[in-house]
Design an enzyme around this catalytic site. Structure first.
Site, PDB file in Angstrom:
ATOM      1  N   HIS A 100      67.944  22.139  87.591  1.00 24.09           N
ATOM      2  CA  HIS A 100      68.973  22.977  87.888  1.00 24.09           C
ATOM      3  C   HIS A 100      70.247  22.439  88.214  1.00 24.09           C
ATOM      4  O   HIS A 100      71.087  22.674  89.207  1.00 24.09           O
ATOM      5  CB  HIS A 100      68.536  23.897  89.224  1.00 24.09           C
ATOM      6  N   ASP A 146      70.161  12.704  94.373  1.00 19.78           N
ATOM      7  CA  ASP A 146      69.626  11.453  93.643  1.00 19.78           C
ATOM      8  C   ASP A 146      70.338  11.485  92.170  1.00 19.78           C
ATOM      9  O   ASP A 146      70.131  12.258  91.199  1.00 19.78           O
ATOM     10  CB  ASP A 146      68.291  11.859  93.325  1.00 19.78           C
ATOM     11  N   ARG A 192      81.140  22.447  93.452  1.00 21.85           N
ATOM     12  CA  ARG A 192      82.603  23.120  93.072  1.00 21.85           C
ATOM     13  C   ARG A 192      83.030  24.270  94.201  1.00 21.85           C
ATOM     14  O   ARG A 192      84.044  24.109  94.751  1.00 21.85           O
ATOM     15  CB  ARG A 192      82.286  23.832  91.698  1.00 21.85           C
ATOM     16  N   HIS A 198      67.638  15.835  97.348  1.00 25.45           N
ATOM     17  CA  HIS A 198      66.606  15.932  96.016  1.00 25.45           C
ATOM     18  C   HIS A 198      65.439  15.100  96.451  1.00 25.45           C
ATOM     19  O   HIS A 198      65.288  14.426  97.464  1.00 25.45           O
ATOM     20  CB  HIS A 198      67.424  15.271  94.894  1.00 25.45           C
ATOM     21  N   GLY A 245      65.739  24.968  96.380  1.00 29.73           N
ATOM     22  CA  GLY A 245      67.274  24.871  95.427  1.00 29.73           C
ATOM     23  C   GLY A 245      66.766  25.334  94.035  1.00 29.73           C
ATOM     24  O   GLY A 245      67.856  26.260  93.725  1.00 29.73           O
ATOM     25  N   ASP A 253      73.281  24.649  88.795  1.00 29.27           N
ATOM     26  CA  ASP A 253      73.518  25.194  90.098  1.00 29.27           C
ATOM     27  C   ASP A 253      73.810  24.183  91.111  1.00 29.27           C
ATOM     28  O   ASP A 253      74.890  24.526  91.880  1.00 29.27           O
ATOM     29  CB  ASP A 253      71.974  25.625  90.459  1.00 29.27           C
ATOM     30  N   ASP A 301      70.085  26.777  96.314  1.00 29.39           N
ATOM     31  CA  ASP A 301      71.435  26.466  95.975  1.00 29.39           C
ATOM     32  C   ASP A 301      72.420  27.640  95.794  1.00 29.39           C
ATOM     33  O   ASP A 301      73.560  27.502  96.430  1.00 29.39           O
ATOM     34  CB  ASP A 301      71.468  25.807  94.616  1.00 29.39           C
TER      35      ASP A 301
END
Length: 139
Positions: free
Chosen positions: A90, A83, A99, A10, A58, A93, A63
């Protein structure tokens, strides 16, 4: 053993991942490196000896590109310096990416301490087992 490794950070964590990549350039050099948008450009500028395959930014699909790589068993380690104090537009995402990493046995390091543990681990040089038994989910 060559691994496929992604480097992502980030905005507030980009300086940290660049410094970390400099410190560990010798270990990262022998692997296939990927990075999202600006992170990849900044690492390439700060650590020119690292060859990085660029992905989209991203929020613009990077992502999801990483998520697809994970689902196909094509990514071994994700170094994603997050961060937690800054809202991300997003965020959905990012959660999906984490996950998928969990589902498909992809190593993830989201902070400096974990990144150091992963890259210094004797397991870093061994093949990554991406085998996942999904039979419990299909019955």
């Amino acid at each position: 053993m060559t691994k496929n490794i992604a480097l992502v950070a980030h905005d507030q964590k980009k300086p940290e991942i660049i410094k970390w990549a400099m410190q560990h350039a010798d270990k990262l050099k022998g692997h296939k490196l990927f990075a999202t948008g600006t992170t990849g450009k900044l690492i390439q500028q700060g650590v020119p000896e690292l060859a990085i395959s660029p992905l989209k930014s991203g929020p613009l699909g990077g992502d999801q590109q990483l998520g697809a790589m994970i689902a196909e068993g094509q990514l071994d380690i994700l170094f994603f310096f997050t961060d937690p104090m800054t809202p991300q537009p997003h965020d959905v995402d990012i959660k999906a990416l984490l996950r998928l990493s969990t589902m498909y046995n992809c190593v993830v390091a989201c902070n400096l301490a974990t990144a150091n543990f992963v890259i210094e681990s004797p397991l870093f040089s061994l093949p990554q087992d991406h085998h996942v038994d999904f039979s419990a989910y299909t019955e």
